[in-house]
Enzyme design. Structure first.
Site, PDB file in Angstrom:
ATOM      1  CE1 TYR A 139      63.611  57.940  67.888  1.00 11.49           C
ATOM      2  CE2 TYR A 139      63.500  56.877  65.747  1.00 11.49           C
ATOM      3  CZ  TYR A 139      63.141  57.910  66.595  1.00 11.49           C
ATOM      4  OH  TYR A 139      62.314  58.900  66.131  1.00 11.49           O
ATOM      5  CE  LYS A 167      65.676  60.010  66.365  1.00  8.26           C
ATOM      6  NZ  LYS A 167      65.015  61.055  67.098  1.00  8.26           N
TER       7      LYS A 167
HETATM    8  C1  LIG Z   1      57.794  62.126  68.127  1.00  9.41           C
HETATM    9  C2  LIG Z   1      58.796  62.455  67.059  1.00  9.41           C
HETATM   10  O1  LIG Z   1      58.599  62.147  65.902  1.00  9.41           O
HETATM   11  N1  LIG Z   1      59.891  63.085  67.453  1.00  9.41           N
HETATM   12  C3  LIG Z   1      60.894  63.497  66.547  1.00  9.41           C
HETATM   13  C4  LIG Z   1      62.173  62.884  66.873  1.00  9.41           C
HETATM   14  O2  LIG Z   1      62.566  62.796  67.983  1.00  9.41           O
HETATM   15  C5  LIG Z   1      61.024  65.020  66.560  1.00  9.41           C
HETATM   16  O3  LIG Z   1      62.077  65.404  65.731  1.00  9.41           O
HETATM   17  C6  LIG Z   1      59.734  65.651  66.113  1.00  9.41           C
HETATM   18  O4  LIG Z   1      59.494  65.311  64.775  1.00  9.41           O
HETATM   19  C7  LIG Z   1      59.781  67.163  66.224  1.00  9.41           C
HETATM   20  O5  LIG Z   1      60.172  67.511  67.501  1.00  9.41           O
HETATM   21  C8  LIG Z   1      58.465  67.819  65.851  1.00  9.41           C
HETATM   22  O6  LIG Z   1      57.502  67.606  66.842  1.00  9.41           O
HETATM   23  C1  LIG Z   2      62.298  62.646  63.695  1.00  8.89           C
HETATM   24  C2  LIG Z   2      63.280  61.623  63.815  1.00  8.89           C
HETATM   25  O1  LIG Z   2      64.201  61.770  64.506  1.00  8.89           O
HETATM   26  C3  LIG Z   2      63.109  60.446  63.017  1.00  8.89           C
HETATM   27  O2  LIG Z   2      62.852  60.562  61.863  1.00  8.89           O
HETATM   28  O3  LIG Z   2      63.261  59.345  63.526  1.00  8.89           O
END
Ligand SMILES: CC(=O)N[C@H](C=O)[C@@H](O)[C@H](O)[C@H](O)CO
Ligand SMILES: CC(=O)C(=O)O
Length: 309
Positions: A139, A167
């Site tokens: 991640y 990811k």
């Molecule tokens: C920084 C962060 O939490 N990124 C999430 C996962 O990658 C996204 O899914 C965000 O929650 C989403 O893009 C909303 O800004």
């Molecule tokens: C937003 C996301 O990808 C997480 O929960 O880690």
């Protein structure tokens, strides 16, 4: 058909499920899992950022994945994020994840101390060794973790046969392409998940196989449709839907409360799924935030009427 196809598609990040006292609720975890099965998503990403994992104990995280698996087994691809900030607890969660039969475990790098890359790879490999029959997902979320996945660290991790995906939540979509091509140079097959939901179309265009996202949960149908449009090569329509989705996300982020508190209110309003609030220090909803959540809920409904007809 590749063994990794089970990871290709829309994988919502699972929200933390609490009862009215703020304790983790196994019953509500099961209800949210069933909601995702009913929506037809490919899988779920459990105990990540959206799962408020860094605010939960090892025991709570075990309870959560056990309840997800009780409902999801054989119906959803399940990726469990197991990183704690120390190797010992992470290893314990990795072992437990394999024992309950998840498809993959995932991990951020250790946070707070800036560790050298050999310590990060040792941490990830120790976690992966504790689940020797389970796929491993890196991640990469440098803006929150404070450490980025560099190409040299990535190359080191490619030596681990269980590492099947990244990811990628960094903002440059170019990173997706770099991990995808380096992954495919090292292995027969390799998956990259788009992280930022606001860039789903761009991420898919440059090589992401699908996405894992924190806002998919309040509008899974819209992201499923978006993925279909991308696959059909309908760039114009895909962008139009992406823009509509982004307006919803900007609305969700405009609240004083934490975005996940808003997301949970949208789920209560539109889908009758009640999974409580967020855990402090995350901010819960005040009256003005409830109004913002309800406006966002209306926007989700309107977008469904417009784009899913
Ligand atoms: C920084 C962060 O939490 N990124 C999430 C996962 O990658 C996204 O899914 C965000 O929650 C989403 O893009 C909303 O800004
Ligand atoms: C937003 C996301 O990808 C997480 O929960 O880690």
């Amino acid at each position: 058909m590749s063994r990794l196809d089970k990871y290709r598609g829309i994988i919502p990040a699972f929200y933390a499920c609490y009862d009215e006292e703020g304790n983790v609720s196994g019953e509500r975890v099961q209800a949210l899992t069933q909601y995702f099965i009913d929506k037809g998503v490919k899988g779920v990403y459990v105990n990540g950022s959206s799962g408020e994992c860094i605010y939960q104990s090892v025991e709570e995280r075990k309870l959560i994945i056990e309840n997800v698996m009780a409902v999801a087994k054989g119906k959803l691809t399940v990726i469990n994020h197991v990183a704690c900030n120390n190797t010992k607890d992470s290893v314990e969660l990795a072992k437990h994840s394999e024992s309950v039969g998840v498809d993959a475990i995932a991990s951020i790098p250790p946070i707070y101390f800036r560790l050298p890359e050999y310590s990060i790879s040792a941490y990830w490999n120790a976690i992966s060794d504790a689940a020797p029959n389970t796929d491993f997902v890196i991640y990469n979320i440098p803006q929150l973790a404070g450490t980025a996945l560099t190409m040299s660290l990535f190359a080191e991790m490619m030596k681990n046969p269980r590492v099947i995906a990244v990811k990628n939540s960094s903002m440059p979509t170019q990173d997706i392409q770099m991990f995808k091509s380096a992954g495919l140079a090292a292995k027969d097959d390799f998956v990259v998940f788009n992280g930022p939901d606001e860039q789903f179309v761009a991420g898919r265009a440059i090589g992401a196989d699908g996405g894992i996202g924190g806002t998919y949960g309040v509008m899974p149908e819209l992201f499923l449709k978006l993925n279909e449009l991308v696959e059909a090569g309908e760039k114009g329509q895909a962008c139009e839907l992406q823009y509509a989705i982004n307006e919803i996300i900007y609305k969700m982020c405009s609240s004083r409360a934490n975005m996940y508190a808003v997301a949970k209110e949208i789920l209560r309003t539109n889908d009758n799924v009640n999974i409580g609030g967020v855990r402090e220090p995350l901010e819960n909803l005040q009256e003005a935030d409830v109004m913002i959540a309800h406006e966002a809920a209306e926007m989700v409904k309107a977008a469904k009427e417009r784009y899913l007809a």
